[in-house]
Scaffold this motif. Structure first.
Motif, PDB file in Angstrom:
ATOM      1  N   GLY A 261      41.126  31.129  46.464  1.00 28.56           N
ATOM      2  CA  GLY A 261      41.415  29.895  45.749  1.00 28.56           C
ATOM      3  C   GLY A 261      42.784  29.980  45.099  1.00 28.56           C
ATOM      4  N   PRO A 262      43.210  28.917  44.415  1.00 33.38           N
ATOM      5  CA  PRO A 262      44.526  28.911  43.760  1.00 33.38           C
ATOM      6  C   PRO A 262      44.546  29.838  42.546  1.00 33.38           C
ATOM      7  CG  PRO A 262      43.330  26.885  43.285  1.00 33.38           C
ATOM      8  CD  PRO A 262      42.517  27.614  44.289  1.00 33.38           C
ATOM      9  N   PRO A 263      45.502  30.767  42.486  1.00 34.98           N
ATOM     10  CA  PRO A 263      45.558  31.717  41.365  1.00 34.98           C
ATOM     11  C   PRO A 263      46.200  31.120  40.127  1.00 34.98           C
ATOM     12  CG  PRO A 263      47.344  32.167  42.878  1.00 34.98           C
ATOM     13  CD  PRO A 263      46.546  31.044  43.482  1.00 34.98           C
ATOM     14  N   ASP A 264      45.758  31.586  38.979  1.00 34.38           N
ATOM     15  CA  ASP A 264      46.329  31.158  37.703  1.00 34.38           C
ATOM     16  C   ASP A 264      47.056  32.346  37.079  1.00 34.38           C
ATOM     17  OD1 ASP A 264      46.787  30.195  35.045  1.00 34.38           O
ATOM     18  OD2 ASP A 264      45.205  28.745  35.315  1.00 34.38           O
ATOM     19  N   ASN A 265      46.432  33.068  36.169  1.00 33.62           N
ATOM     20  CA  ASN A 265      47.068  34.236  35.561  1.00 33.62           C
ATOM     21  C   ASN A 265      46.744  35.515  36.322  1.00 33.62           C
ATOM     22  OD1 ASN A 265      48.592  33.474  33.097  1.00 33.62           O
ATOM     23  ND2 ASN A 265      46.639  32.580  32.484  1.00 33.62           N
ATOM     24  N   ASP A 269      45.303  46.117  34.202  1.00 28.65           N
ATOM     25  CA  ASP A 269      44.323  46.690  33.268  1.00 28.65           C
ATOM     26  C   ASP A 269      44.659  48.101  32.787  1.00 28.65           C
ATOM     27  OD1 ASP A 269      43.786  48.258  35.481  1.00 28.65           O
ATOM     28  OD2 ASP A 269      41.778  47.451  35.844  1.00 28.65           O
ATOM     29  N   GLY A 270      45.796  48.640  33.229  1.00 30.13           N
ATOM     30  CA  GLY A 270      46.166  49.993  32.824  1.00 30.13           C
ATOM     31  C   GLY A 270      45.407  51.068  33.567  1.00 30.13           C
ATOM     32  N   GLU A 271      44.572  50.672  34.529  1.00 31.38           N
ATOM     33  CA  GLU A 271      43.744  51.617  35.281  1.00 31.38           C
ATOM     34  C   GLU A 271      43.937  51.490  36.791  1.00 31.38           C
ATOM     35  OE1 GLU A 271      39.774  50.806  33.999  1.00 31.38           O
ATOM     36  OE2 GLU A 271      40.169  51.330  31.909  1.00 31.38           O
ATOM     37  N   GLY A 272      45.061  50.899  37.196  1.00 28.80           N
ATOM     38  CA  GLY A 272      45.364  50.813  38.618  1.00 28.80           C
ATOM     39  C   GLY A 272      44.969  49.522  39.301  1.00 28.80           C
ATOM     40  N   HIS A 273      44.587  48.491  38.522  1.00 26.70           N
ATOM     41  CA  HIS A 273      44.170  47.235  39.128  1.00 26.70           C
ATOM     42  C   HIS A 273      44.794  46.028  38.439  1.00 26.70           C
ATOM     43  CE1 HIS A 273      40.762  50.000  40.151  1.00 26.70           C
ATOM     44  NE2 HIS A 273      40.982  49.455  41.333  1.00 26.70           N
ATOM     45  N   TYR A 274      45.124  45.040  39.267  1.00 28.64           N
ATOM     46  CA  TYR A 274      45.483  43.723  38.759  1.00 28.64           C
ATOM     47  C   TYR A 274      44.248  42.837  38.856  1.00 28.64           C
ATOM     48  CZ  TYR A 274      50.386  45.142  39.555  1.00 28.64           C
ATOM     49  OH  TYR A 274      51.591  45.794  39.545  1.00 28.64           O
ATOM     50  N   TRP A 275      44.101  41.930  37.882  1.00 30.77           N
ATOM     51  CA  TRP A 275      43.003  40.978  37.866  1.00 30.77           C
ATOM     52  C   TRP A 275      43.597  39.580  37.972  1.00 30.77           C
ATOM     53  CZ3 TRP A 275      37.793  42.537  37.536  1.00 30.77           C
ATOM     54  CH2 TRP A 275      37.620  43.921  37.359  1.00 30.77           C
ATOM     55  N   ILE A 276      43.253  38.878  39.056  1.00 27.21           N
ATOM     56  CA  ILE A 276      43.826  37.562  39.361  1.00 27.21           C
ATOM     57  C   ILE A 276      42.761  36.495  39.142  1.00 27.21           C
ATOM     58  CG2 ILE A 276      44.963  36.155  41.107  1.00 27.21           C
ATOM     59  CD1 ILE A 276      45.650  38.804  42.581  1.00 27.21           C
ATOM     60  N   ALA A 277      43.019  35.588  38.222  1.00 24.61           N
ATOM     61  CA  ALA A 277      42.090  34.486  37.964  1.00 24.61           C
ATOM     62  C   ALA A 277      42.287  33.405  39.018  1.00 24.61           C
ATOM     63  CB  ALA A 277      42.320  33.912  36.569  1.00 24.61           C
ATOM     64  N   LEU A 278      41.169  32.895  39.539  1.00 23.86           N
ATOM     65  CA  LEU A 278      41.206  31.848  40.564  1.00 23.86           C
ATOM     66  C   LEU A 278      40.539  30.589  40.009  1.00 23.86           C
ATOM     67  CD1 LEU A 278      40.161  34.046  43.613  1.00 23.86           C
ATOM     68  CD2 LEU A 278      42.478  33.414  42.909  1.00 23.86           C
ATOM     69  N   ALA A 279      41.280  29.489  39.983  1.00 26.75           N
ATOM     70  CA  ALA A 279      40.795  28.256  39.358  1.00 26.75           C
ATOM     71  C   ALA A 279      39.582  27.682  40.071  1.00 26.75           C
ATOM     72  CB  ALA A 279      41.909  27.217  39.314  1.00 26.75           C
ATOM     73  N   MET A 280      39.458  27.958  41.355  1.00 25.07           N
ATOM     74  CA  MET A 280      38.282  27.548  42.126  1.00 25.07           C
ATOM     75  C   MET A 280      38.227  28.372  43.402  1.00 25.07           C
ATOM     76  SD  MET A 280      39.384  23.839  43.685  1.00 25.07           S
ATOM     77  CE  MET A 280      40.772  23.648  44.818  1.00 25.07           C
ATOM     78  N   SER A 336      34.356  26.696  36.902  1.00 26.47           N
ATOM     79  CA  SER A 336      35.598  26.056  37.327  1.00 26.47           C
ATOM     80  C   SER A 336      36.674  26.361  36.304  1.00 26.47           C
ATOM     81  CB  SER A 336      35.414  24.537  37.450  1.00 26.47           C
ATOM     82  OG  SER A 336      35.101  23.962  36.204  1.00 26.47           O
ATOM     83  N   ASP A 337      37.906  26.347  36.771  1.00 27.82           N
ATOM     84  CA  ASP A 337      39.077  26.501  35.898  1.00 27.82           C
ATOM     85  C   ASP A 337      39.128  27.823  35.150  1.00 27.82           C
ATOM     86  OD1 ASP A 337      40.287  24.070  36.533  1.00 27.82           O
ATOM     87  OD2 ASP A 337      39.057  22.969  35.104  1.00 27.82           O
ATOM     88  N   VAL A 338      38.645  28.917  35.744  1.00 22.89           N
ATOM     89  CA  VAL A 338      38.912  30.229  35.153  1.00 22.89           C
ATOM     90  C   VAL A 338      40.420  30.451  35.225  1.00 22.89           C
ATOM     91  CG1 VAL A 338      38.593  32.720  35.358  1.00 22.89           C
ATOM     92  CG2 VAL A 338      36.667  31.185  35.775  1.00 22.89           C
ATOM     93  N   SER A 339      41.035  30.729  34.099  1.00 17.33           N
ATOM     94  CA  SER A 339      42.499  30.817  34.044  1.00 17.33           C
ATOM     95  C   SER A 339      43.012  32.225  33.793  1.00 17.33           C
ATOM     96  CB  SER A 339      43.043  29.876  32.967  1.00 17.33           C
ATOM     97  OG  SER A 339      42.422  30.132  31.716  1.00 17.33           O
ATOM     98  N   THR A 340      42.153  33.107  33.318  1.00 19.31           N
ATOM     99  CA  THR A 340      42.589  34.482  33.098  1.00 19.31           C
ATOM    100  C   THR A 340      41.400  35.426  33.135  1.00 19.31           C
ATOM    101  OG1 THR A 340      44.016  35.877  31.707  1.00 19.31           O
ATOM    102  CG2 THR A 340      42.365  34.564  30.574  1.00 19.31           C
ATOM    103  N   GLY A 341      41.666  36.654  33.555  1.00 19.74           N
ATOM    104  CA  GLY A 341      40.661  37.704  33.524  1.00 19.74           C
ATOM    105  C   GLY A 341      41.325  39.000  33.096  1.00 19.74           C
ATOM    106  N   CYS A 350      37.096  36.576  30.307  1.00 19.56           N
ATOM    107  CA  CYS A 350      37.668  35.462  31.062  1.00 19.56           C
ATOM    108  C   CYS A 350      37.912  34.265  30.151  1.00 19.56           C
ATOM    109  CB  CYS A 350      36.735  35.035  32.191  1.00 19.56           C
ATOM    110  SG  CYS A 350      36.421  36.308  33.436  1.00 19.56           S
ATOM    111  N   GLY A 351      39.085  33.665  30.312  1.00 19.40           N
ATOM    112  CA  GLY A 351      39.415  32.442  29.601  1.00 19.40           C
ATOM    113  C   GLY A 351      39.463  31.273  30.568  1.00 19.40           C
ATOM    114  N   PHE A 352      39.491  30.057  30.010  1.00 22.25           N
ATOM    115  CA  PHE A 352      39.413  28.841  30.806  1.00 22.25           C
ATOM    116  C   PHE A 352      40.433  27.807  30.330  1.00 22.25           C
ATOM    117  CE2 PHE A 352      35.312  30.873  30.653  1.00 22.25           C
ATOM    118  CZ  PHE A 352      34.824  30.807  31.949  1.00 22.25           C
TER     119      PHE A 352
END
Length: 372
Positions: A261-265, A269-280, A336-341, A350-352
């Motif tokens: 889905g479309p990425p937001d933020n 995490d400081g542990e080797g991973h990026y977390w990509i929020a997907l709006a849908m 819907s509309d998860v904007s950050t993780g 998670c924020g919205f």
């Protein structure tokens, strides 16, 4: 018999009124509307979404809600490990502090705009990408200062994501120099690249445009090795890498594409991973709109009349490694509309953009499971 004849003769007129008139009115409205969507490079995202080895399709069901009714539109999250609090910008213009031990919510400071991306820098200063005010700095006592609100003589219209390097250089996005946050859907529907990736040097006060002609650039994160900046290009359902060091300095490469889905933020995490929020999640309706400009024009007309199709579901957060390889996908059909993780300890927060709370998932109790 005469009554029956009259009823029979009235049927064609009734059918005309019921079907032809609305269609004709719609066609006229379409022709008169000046909105002019552009064709998109559909081949860039026409493939099936990437395969993720582990999933948890119960992100909302397995999570607890925090700050219900007090955190409307908590678009991004910044964590202060020393104080064990998180900061978030809300739709009412307030930066709020949430104490994680007891989930207490405090109105911390008011920006007077719409704070979106947030990140902490040294000395507990908070950097804020405010959609209306530009790039802001908030000191530990809550004082707000504008760092920059234009580049190359062009005002920011939708300052969105932000991060900072260890050298103090700030990287941020202006999602659109044409449309404001309230108009952002029209930016996406128009399908023209009005976005920019920028940097701000606090020592020289210089604002630079690093990359331009982007399709709604959104979240920004500096890589842990400080060699690149990863940023989300929402409309294109991908993340790109801008090189700030090395032989490819100044160039842009693909980091990950064909997202579900479309990425937001995007956050590290400081542990080797990026977390990509997907709006849908994946939506055939949205794929159709991306492919055909006329569909996007119809959606734009509907939006002007406050009629919006309900296609935003299966929103969530995708974890990837430092090379952009998918690791785990947490989502929920009811989201819907998860904007950050952001992963903090053993929990995912998670924020919205639109919901009046944030959610917290225990990753140990509700880990993603293998799909095969």
């Amino acid at each position: 018999m005469a009554d029956m004849d009259r009823r029979s003769s009235s049927r064609p007129f009734g059918l005309f009124t019921l079907f032809i008139v609305p269609v004709a009115a719609t066609m006229l409205l379409y022709r008169l509307d000046s909105f002019d969507p552009a064709p998109l490079p559909f081949h860039d995202f026409s493939l099936e979404p990437i395969v993720v080895p582990k999933v948890n399709p119960r992100l909302l069901q397995d999570s607890e809600m925090i700050g219900v009714g007090k955190l409307l539109g908590a678009e991004d999250i910044a964590y202060h490990s020393g104080e064990h609090v998180i900061y978030t910008g809300c739709a009412d213009g307030w930066i709020k502090r949430i104490t994680l031990n007891d989930s207490t919510v405090q109105n911390w400071t008011f920006t007077g705009g719409r704070p979106l991306g947030v990140v902490l820098r040294r000395h507990a200063q908070l950097l804020v990408a405010d959609a209306e005010k530009g790039l802001l700095e908030v000191t530990a006592d809550g004082s707000v200062k504008t760092l920059t609100d234009e580049a190359e003589g062009l005002k920011f219209k939708l300052t969105d994501g932000v991060d900072v390097g260890v050298d103090g250089l700030i990287y941020f996005s202006d999602a659109s120099y044409k449309y404001s946050l309230k108009e952002h859907l029209f930016d996406i529907l128009e399908g023209r690249p009005y976005g920019r990736l920028l940097s701000f040097d606090p020592s020289t006060k210089e604002t630079k445009v690093l990359a331009r002609d982007l399709f709604f650039p959104n979240g920004v994160v500096v890589s842990p090795d400080q060699n690149s900046v990863i940023f989300c290009e929402t409309l294109m359902k991908r993340c790109l890498k801008y090189h700030i060091q090395g032989e490819r300095k100044g160039l842009v490469d693909k980091f990950i594409d064909n997202l579900p889905g479309p990425p937001d933020n995007i956050r590290f995490d400081g542990e080797g991973h990026y977390w990509i929020a997907l709006a849908m999640g994946k939506s055939w309706e949205w794929d159709l709109a991306l492919k055909y400009p006329w569909v996007r024009k119809v959606v734009a007309i509907m939006e002007r009349y406050n009629v919006r199709p309900n296609i935003q579901k299966n929103s969530g957060v995708l974890a990837v490694d430092l090379e952009g390889k998918p690791i785990a996908y947490y989502y929920d059909v009811g989201l819907s509309d998860v904007s950050t993780g952001l992963k903090i300890g053993d929990h995912l927060y998670c924020g919205f953009v639109t919901q009046p709370y944030i959610i917290r998932l225990d990753l140990l109790q509700h880990a993603a499971r293998a799909t095969t």
